[in-house]
Design an enzyme around this catalytic site. Structure first.
Site, short mmCIF file in Angstrom:
data_model
loop_
_atom_site.label_atom_id
_atom_site.label_comp_id
_atom_site.label_asym_id
_atom_site.label_seq_id
_atom_site.Cartn_x
_atom_site.Cartn_y
_atom_site.Cartn_z
CB ILE A 147 -0.95 0.00 1.22
CG1 ILE A 147 -1.91 -1.19 1.14
CG2 ILE A 147 -1.72 1.30 1.29
CD1 ILE A 147 -2.74 -1.39 2.40
CG ASP A 166 9.11 -0.48 5.44
OD1 ASP A 166 9.73 -1.18 6.26
OD2 ASP A 166 8.07 -0.84 4.88
NE ARG A 230 -5.54 -3.97 12.29
CZ ARG A 230 -6.05 -4.16 11.10
NH1 ARG A 230 -6.45 -3.11 10.39
NH2 ARG A 230 -6.18 -5.36 10.58
CG ASP A 254 -11.21 3.05 6.93
OD1 ASP A 254 -12.28 3.67 6.82
OD2 ASP A 254 -10.96 2.04 6.27
CD GLU A 259 -10.66 7.65 22.87
OE1 GLU A 259 -10.57 8.31 23.92
OE2 GLU A 259 -9.87 6.72 22.55
CG HIS A 271 -12.46 -1.07 8.86
ND1 HIS A 271 -12.43 -2.25 9.58
CD2 HIS A 271 -11.29 -1.04 8.18
CE1 HIS A 271 -11.30 -2.89 9.34
NE2 HIS A 271 -10.59 -2.16 8.50
N GLY A 273 -11.76 1.59 3.76
CA GLY A 273 -10.61 1.85 2.90
C GLY A 273 -10.38 0.77 1.86
#
Length: 393
Positions: A147, A166, A230, A254, A259, A271, A273
């Site tokens: 991604i 990365d 996440r 996503d 809250e 959620h 995506g």
């Protein structure tokens, strides 16, 4: 031989056709299936049936699966990395554009207008939604997998400067990343130099709360954070403080929690995506292909708890072993085969953590001898699961 597969979460039926004719799916399914194919089903409180050999997650994340529990039971867990990569990439690019121009607020404001003079009201009020262009701005990408690499490349094509972080990027992925994407060695380089930051890493003890008070303190005012990976990668309280001080201009995610809802500067999506027709089909196809290959040949591709294992099945029989990663296990396996006067055609053993996987191909046509060997392996304290696969050719 017919294998049984139990599915959860409405797996795409076209993708399930990849399993072929030797698989029984749900329908008249017995209670002890050979494999699961799931999407978001939470398996943490599920008791795995004794016959379960594999779980395929039609998606990249596996937080809904108790990996350690599955591994101890000799269950191979697969995912489908990259199958929904294009869908998530497009969602992130759209989020960058929406943040730059504040299209969501502009839409909400416009649709509250009434009266014959709406055009006049629009002209009078539109200045509050004047945005910025993304061309020339800097995007920081944390995680350059399937991604992240696509986002980095496409953001460059849109005129953005791109920084990528990365430390574990694969050689294959590295070849696909534009040479114009600047790789950095420290996360602080992303935090200090980015107008927009998007994160695409798994949730681990090391990545939890990647965005925290320390990282927000390094950012310039007006930074936009995009999280389609996440929710737990962000410390929400630290985020609220950063929004209040203006360090974070907008947070787009996503992963909704109570809250986060109805707060200035936060945009929460349900959620979605990776929820495109194309992505769901790709995930189902990859999951089906993975399960079929594993069940029919014992080969492993895209497992999160066992190593990839590929070895052409040319011998009459193959025994697969999931064993504890202890010294001399391969020697013990070879001795057991030799004691039964069986020749080994090929043997491949690889470990991952505390467990290992073995493909043992036998140059033996006497099924009774092979059955006796498999039964012997079943008695070993170090071998968790044994499968016998006959070559159909």
């Amino acid at each position: 031989m017919v294998f049984s597969v139990k599915t959860y979460n409405n797996i795409n039926q076209v993708g399930l056709k990849e399993l072929g004719n030797h698989f029984q799916i749900d329908g008249d399914l017995k209670e002890n299936p050979d494999a699961y194919i799931i999407r978001s089903e939470n398996l943490h409180d599920v008791t795995f049936p004794d016959n379960l050999k594999a779980i395929a997650r039609a998606g990249a994340g596996t937080n809904n699966i108790p990996i350690d529990k599955a591994t101890e039971a000799g269950i191979v867990v697969f995912n489908t990395p990259g199958a929904n990569a294009n869908a998530v990439k497009e969602a992130v690019i759209a989020s960058i554009l929406m943040s730059a121009r504040d299209y969501i607020s502009a839409y909400d404001w416009t649709n509250q207008l009434t009266g014959a003079d709406v055009p006049k009201q629009v002209e009078a009020g539109k200045k509050q939604f004047a945005g910025t262009e993304i061309s020339g701005k800097t995007l920081g990408v944390i995680g350059l997998g399937a991604i992240g690499a696509r986002i980095a490349n496409d953001a460059r094509r849109l005129g953005m400067k791109v920084l990528g972080y990365d430390p574990y990027v694969s050689i294959e992925t590295a070849w696909n990343i534009s040479s114009h994407v600047k790789r950095v060695d420290e996360l602080r380089d992303i935090f200090e130099n980015s107008d927009y930051i998007t994160i695409h890493v798994p949730l681990t003890d090391d990545t939890r709360h990647t965005f925290n008070s320390d990282s927000f303190a390094l950012m310039n005012k007006g930074t936009t954070i995009i999280n389609f990976a996440r929710g737990e990668l962000v410390d929400n309280q630290a985020l609220f403080d950063a929004l209040e001080t203006g360090v974070v201009k907008r947070y787009i995610t996503d992963f909704g929690t109570e809250e986060l809802l109805n707060k200035e500067g936060i945009t929460v999506f349900p959620h979605v995506g990776g929820s495109t027709a194309e992505a769901e089909l790709n995930c189902a196809i990859m999951a089906g292909q993975t399960i079929r290959r594993f069940m029919e040949t014992g080969e492993i591709t895209n497992s999160v708890n066992f190593p990839n294992m590929h070895q052409a099945l040319t011998a009459p029989y193959r025994i697969t072993l999931i064993n504890k990663n202890v010294p001399n296990i391969v020697a013990a396996i070879s001795t057991a085969v030799s004691d039964l006067d069986i020749n080994i055609a090929n043997i491949l053993n690889r470990s991952k953590g505390d467990y290992a996987y073995t493909l043992l191909d036998l140059d033996e046509t006497d099924r009774s001898k092979v059955d006796k060997l498999a039964a012997l392996f079943e008695t070993s304290d170090h071998i968790v699961k044994v499968r016998l696969i006959a070559n159909p050719k």
